[in-house]
Design an enzyme around this catalytic site. Structure first.
Site: not given
Length: 216
Positions: A146-148, A175
């Protein structure tokens, strides 16, 4: 006198060629990043990597045993992170202060940094090795990357797949698409979906949140 001028001209040509090489190297790096991201998309389309929406991630972690791997840089994670998630940044702050890099940082600040608050970064060459230290079981461990916003994590899953990780999943949309109830617990002073926002855009966001609250 003519000899001195010739030497100065030769020195200028060498400096110019060096700068051209550095610019060419930067363009090659950008092309390589785009190629890696495309490879990540292909892995998802082929079914080798599973896309998981933020609203499905809590179930995937609790019921299916997925490990959440947060690959955002440290300054984003400090604002908000999922409790119990592992952290290995794909990008690091570029600490080089050579004249060419300082010029790049200044351009970056003018076009991107001042608005978004993002630092000038470089790829973490030790990324896969650092993940291996935290998740050594490549065959059985289920890893939700996961990242932004979901773009950097595409690069990460491509690198991890090349590193022989075979049970990978991608947090679709990152996210930024998450809601407050998607994860069991979140740490940090900000909401998880706003952690990538900084610089001038952060104050605009706070103003919008205030206006929304007043409107209610």
């Amino acid at each position: 006198m003519a000899l001195i001028q010739l030497i100065q001209l030769q020195s200028s040509i060498l400096k110019y060629n060096k700068q051209c090489f550095q610019i060419s190297s930067q363009r090659s790096t950008i092309l390589r990043i785009n190629a890696v991201s495309l490879n990540g998309q292909q892995l998802i389309q082929s079914g080798k990597v599973r896309p998981i929406l933020p609203k499905e991630s809590g179930t995937a972690m609790e019921d299916e045993g997925y490990i959440l791997l947060d690959i955002r840089p440290e300054w984003e994670r400090e604002k908000a992170c999922v409790s119990g998630s592992l952290h290995v940044p794909l990008f690091l702050k570029d600490m080089d202060n050579s004249p060419i890099t300082l010029l790049k940082k200044w351009v970056h600040f003018g076009y991107i940094g001042a608005w978004t608050g993002q630092n000038f970064t470089m790829i973490n060459d030790e990324f896969v090795k650092q993940v291996e230290q935290k998740i050594p079981d490549k065959d059985n461990a289920k890893v939700l990357v996961a990242c932004g916003e979901g773009l950097r994590s595409l690069m990460a899953i491509s690198k991890l797949h090349e590193g022989d990780y075979r049970n990978l999943a991608w947090l679709a949309g990152g996210f930024n698409r998450a809601s407050d109830s998607d994860f069991p617990a979140v740490e940090g002073p900000e909401k998880l979906q706003y952690a990538t926002i900084g610089g001038a855009s952060y104050y605009f966001l706070q103003l919008l949140i205030l206006l929304r609250a007043v409107g209610k």
